[in-house]
Design a protein around this motif. Structure first.
Motif, PDB file in Angstrom:
ATOM      1  N   SER A  65      -0.127  12.856  16.288  1.00 46.80           N
ATOM      2  CA  SER A  65      -0.346  12.697  14.852  1.00 46.80           C
ATOM      3  C   SER A  65       0.742  11.763  14.312  1.00 46.80           C
ATOM      4  CB  SER A  65      -0.331  14.047  14.150  1.00 46.80           C
ATOM      5  OG  SER A  65       0.982  14.424  13.804  1.00 46.80           O
ATOM      6  N   GLY A  66       0.647  11.440  13.042  1.00 44.38           N
ATOM      7  CA  GLY A  66       1.580  10.489  12.439  1.00 44.38           C
ATOM      8  C   GLY A  66       3.036  10.901  12.590  1.00 44.38           C
ATOM      9  N   THR A  67       3.297  12.182  12.561  1.00 43.11           N
ATOM     10  CA  THR A  67       4.668  12.691  12.679  1.00 43.11           C
ATOM     11  C   THR A  67       5.332  12.185  13.965  1.00 43.11           C
ATOM     12  OG1 THR A  67       4.032  14.623  11.394  1.00 43.11           O
ATOM     13  CG2 THR A  67       6.037  14.830  12.708  1.00 43.11           C
ATOM     14  N   TRP A  70       6.607   8.741  13.378  1.00 42.85           N
ATOM     15  CA  TRP A  70       7.854   8.806  12.579  1.00 42.85           C
ATOM     16  C   TRP A  70       9.055   8.975  13.518  1.00 42.85           C
ATOM     17  CZ3 TRP A  70       6.655  13.225   8.527  1.00 42.85           C
ATOM     18  CH2 TRP A  70       6.235  12.672   7.319  1.00 42.85           C
ATOM     19  N   PHE A  92       5.885  13.574   1.643  1.00 41.31           N
ATOM     20  CA  PHE A  92       5.932  12.951   2.971  1.00 41.31           C
ATOM     21  C   PHE A  92       7.280  12.300   3.226  1.00 41.31           C
ATOM     22  CE2 PHE A  92       1.471  13.764   2.374  1.00 41.31           C
ATOM     23  CZ  PHE A  92       1.195  14.392   3.571  1.00 41.31           C
ATOM     24  N   VAL A 141       8.302   5.197   2.500  1.00 42.63           N
ATOM     25  CA  VAL A 141       6.895   5.564   2.632  1.00 42.63           C
ATOM     26  C   VAL A 141       6.105   4.626   1.712  1.00 42.63           C
ATOM     27  CG1 VAL A 141       5.173   7.360   2.232  1.00 42.63           C
ATOM     28  CG2 VAL A 141       7.408   7.967   3.196  1.00 42.63           C
ATOM     29  N   ASN A 143       2.716   4.316   0.941  1.00 42.83           N
ATOM     30  CA  ASN A 143       1.840   5.051   0.013  1.00 42.83           C
ATOM     31  C   ASN A 143       2.182   6.529   0.119  1.00 42.83           C
ATOM     32  OD1 ASN A 143      -0.669   4.970  -1.763  1.00 42.83           O
ATOM     33  ND2 ASN A 143      -1.240   6.495  -0.240  1.00 42.83           N
ATOM     34  N   THR A 145       1.448   9.926  -0.165  1.00 39.89           N
ATOM     35  CA  THR A 145       0.146  10.594  -0.239  1.00 39.89           C
ATOM     36  C   THR A 145       0.176  11.860  -1.090  1.00 39.89           C
ATOM     37  OG1 THR A 145       0.018   9.833   2.043  1.00 39.89           O
ATOM     38  CG2 THR A 145      -1.821  11.131   1.257  1.00 39.89           C
ATOM     39  N   ASP A 172       6.454   3.733   6.520  1.00 36.28           N
ATOM     40  CA  ASP A 172       5.338   4.635   6.825  1.00 36.28           C
ATOM     41  C   ASP A 172       4.107   4.125   6.083  1.00 36.28           C
ATOM     42  OD1 ASP A 172       3.392   6.627   6.517  1.00 36.28           O
ATOM     43  OD2 ASP A 172       4.822   8.253   6.259  1.00 36.28           O
ATOM     44  N   ILE A 174       1.011   5.398   6.869  1.00 34.38           N
ATOM     45  CA  ILE A 174      -0.025   6.298   7.404  1.00 34.38           C
ATOM     46  C   ILE A 174      -1.227   6.374   6.464  1.00 34.38           C
ATOM     47  CG2 ILE A 174      -0.526   8.676   8.152  1.00 34.38           C
ATOM     48  CD1 ILE A 174       2.339   8.788   9.262  1.00 34.38           C
ATOM     49  N   SER A 175      -0.994   6.360   5.153  1.00 37.79           N
ATOM     50  CA  SER A 175      -2.148   6.425   4.240  1.00 37.79           C
ATOM     51  C   SER A 175      -2.383   5.114   3.496  1.00 37.79           C
ATOM     52  CB  SER A 175      -1.986   7.579   3.250  1.00 37.79           C
ATOM     53  OG  SER A 175      -0.858   7.358   2.426  1.00 37.79           O
ATOM     54  N   GLN A 197      -6.031   8.837  11.087  1.00 43.15           N
ATOM     55  CA  GLN A 197      -6.999   9.666  10.360  1.00 43.15           C
ATOM     56  C   GLN A 197      -7.153   9.351   8.879  1.00 43.15           C
ATOM     57  OE1 GLN A 197      -3.906  10.554  11.206  1.00 43.15           O
ATOM     58  NE2 GLN A 197      -3.146  12.360  10.154  1.00 43.15           N
ATOM     59  N   LYS A 198      -6.640   8.180   8.450  1.00 43.24           N
ATOM     60  CA  LYS A 198      -6.768   7.865   7.026  1.00 43.24           C
ATOM     61  C   LYS A 198      -7.559   6.576   6.884  1.00 43.24           C
ATOM     62  CE  LYS A 198      -3.164  11.111   6.389  1.00 43.24           C
ATOM     63  NZ  LYS A 198      -1.876  11.585   5.892  1.00 43.24           N
TER      64      LYS A 198
HETATM   65  C1  PLP Z   1      -0.739  12.114   6.464  1.00 47.96           C
HETATM   66  C2  PLP Z   1       0.614  11.531   6.318  1.00 47.96           C
HETATM   67  C3  PLP Z   1       1.657  11.855   7.192  1.00 47.96           C
HETATM   68  C4  PLP Z   1       1.549  12.963   8.211  1.00 47.96           C
HETATM   69  O1  PLP Z   1       1.001  12.575   9.355  1.00 47.96           O
HETATM   70  P1  PLP Z   1       0.465  13.667  10.405  1.00 47.96           P
HETATM   71  O2  PLP Z   1      -0.655  12.908  11.039  1.00 47.96           O
HETATM   72  O3  PLP Z   1       0.044  14.875   9.638  1.00 47.96           O
HETATM   73  O4  PLP Z   1       1.567  13.956  11.340  1.00 47.96           O
HETATM   74  C5  PLP Z   1       2.855  11.204   7.040  1.00 47.96           C
HETATM   75  N1  PLP Z   1       3.053  10.299   6.066  1.00 47.96           N
HETATM   76  C6  PLP Z   1       2.086   9.988   5.184  1.00 47.96           C
HETATM   77  C7  PLP Z   1       2.365   8.993   4.114  1.00 47.96           C
HETATM   78  C8  PLP Z   1       0.852  10.599   5.288  1.00 47.96           C
HETATM   79  O5  PLP Z   1      -0.119  10.309   4.403  1.00 47.96           O
END
Ligand code: PLP
Length: 389
Positions: A65-67, A70, A92, A141, A143, A145, A172, A174-175, A197-198
């Motif tokens: 996952s995104g973590t 990181w 986040f 970060v 965006n 979230t 980051d 991720i979103s 997943q985003k």
């Molecule tokens: C969803 C999200 C994460 C968390 O990622 P995981 O896939 O739950 O480990 C981290 N940072 C941002 C900005 C996110 O939107």
């Protein structure tokens, strides 16, 4: 649970709806990840990702996952006790900070109110003071979230340059990746962290690091212990399209399809579509007489909108109503804004009618849950969508 007819509306800001094309791509026999077909797939994916991240440098893929990404960004570039500058933009950013602290990094946190993004002027001022260059990384970060606030990453880069500071810049996305304009190379980012997943419309389970030359050079000197996340082992195997350990093969089939879909639509069109849905959503919120969590219009997120409920009203009770009555999942308030906000995800595989279904569900839910509001938000969104390009 009893079957509910019709599609579930998954309008949380990730995981997002997985389009049928991607589901069909994933639904294939798992192949030999050491065989010749896999090498071809791997090379194609690793090359294609550069276009999505807008870089000529390497992008690595983790089955995590995104973590995980990181953690990978930090352990590949830094040494125990290094100082990193982070910003309290929301939940986040706070989780990334905790992760850094648990790894033994020394985090300097710039406090925030969860309604604004990273202030480039603050970045410049703090780095200008750091004459001895103790700060090794600035972590942002893009965006946030939890709040629907998008920091101005290009302006943060310019602030670092104005301060003349050699720090790494890690972001980051991720979103935001594949939803909001982002340029790893042009903006001088050293490590971009992303997840599947985003905006990439995949199920959870993949994450990414895009790596600059400077970050790669830092990784040669970095002394953080690492094994699973080690870039070098990954890059060595990736050179021929393979991975040092078993990749998430079926998610990679999906990734290939996701990249094809994004490039067919065109990244600029993807960003414009997200901007348009975000604007329609904010118009609905304003018409309801509710407040958007983000206070700075130039930091509005195009991936999601966080909406504040009037004092004394529980956003989780409201969300339970929309789920029970309308089979609509909205995002919950996280951390400091728990129960105070709900979040409408409008990213990924999404179109006008899905947005209208979502906003109609919110408006009916507000009425059913007894949340004070003015009717007409869905109409305000229609009025915008029917004419806006
Ligand atoms: C969803 C999200 C994460 C968390 O990622 P995981 O896939 O739950 O480990 C981290 N940072 C941002 C900005 C996110 O939107």
């Amino acid at each position: 649970m009893a079957h509910g007819s019709g599609r579930h509306f998954l309008q949380i800001p990730g995981p997002t709806n997985v389009p049928d094309r991607i589901l069909r791509a994933i639904d294939k026999p798992t192949m030999d990840h050491r065989g010749p077909d896999f090498g071809r797939l791997g090379r194609e994916l690793l090359a294609g990702l550069k276009e999505i991240f807008r870089t000529r440098g390497p992008v690595v893929i983790y089955p995590a996952s995104g973590t995980g990404a990181w953690e990978a960004a930090l352990v590949n570039t830094l040494s125990p006790g290094d100082k990193v500058l982070m910003f309290e933009t929301g939940h986040f950013a706070s989780l990334w900070r905790e992760l850094a602290q648990r790894l033994g990094l020394q985090v300097e946190l710039v406090a925030g109110d969860w309604r604004h993004g990273v202030d480039p002027a603050q970045v410049e001022a703090r780095l200008a003071e750091d004459k001895g260059h103790a700060i090794k990384a600035v972590c942002v970060v893009h965006n946030e979230t939890s709040t629907g606030v998008a920091s101005r990453v290009a302006a943060v880069r310019q602030a670092i340059d104005r301060a003349g500071h050699p720090t790494l810049l890690m972001v980051d996305t991720i979103s935001s990746l594949a939803s909001i304009d982002y340029r790893h190379e042009a903006w001088g980012i050293d490590v971009t962290v992303a997840g599947s997943q985003k905006g990439l419309m995949l199920p959870p389970g993949l994450s990414f690091n895009a790596i600059s030359e400077k970050a790669l050079a830092a990784s040669k000197l970095s002394r953080m212990p690492r094994s699973y996340w080690d870039w070098q082992a990954m890059l060595t195997a990736n050179a021929t399209g393979y991975f040092p350990y078993t990749p998430a093969t079926n998610l990679l089939y999906g990734l290939k399809e996701a990249m094809a879909m994004l490039l067919e639509e065109g990244l600029e069109a993807v960003f414009a579509r997200h901007d348009r849905h975000a604007e329609a959503t904010r118009r609905a919120v304003v018409a309801w007489g509710l407040e958007v969590q983000c206070m700075e219009p130039r930091e509005y997120s195009s991936s999601l909108t966080a909406v504040r409920l009037p004092d004394g009203h529980d956003a989780d009770a409201f969300r339970a109503t929309t789920l029970d009555r309308f089979n609509l999942s909205l995002g919950n308030g996280l951390g400091k804004v728990s129960k105070k906000v709900f979040r409408i995800g409008h990213l990924g595989d999404f179109n006008d009618l899905m947005l209208m279904g979502t906003l109609a569900g919110v408006e009916m839910g507000l009425a059913r849950a007894g949340v004070p509001h003015k009717p007409g938000g869905a109409q305000a969104a229609i009025d915008y969508l029917k004419t806006a390009n």
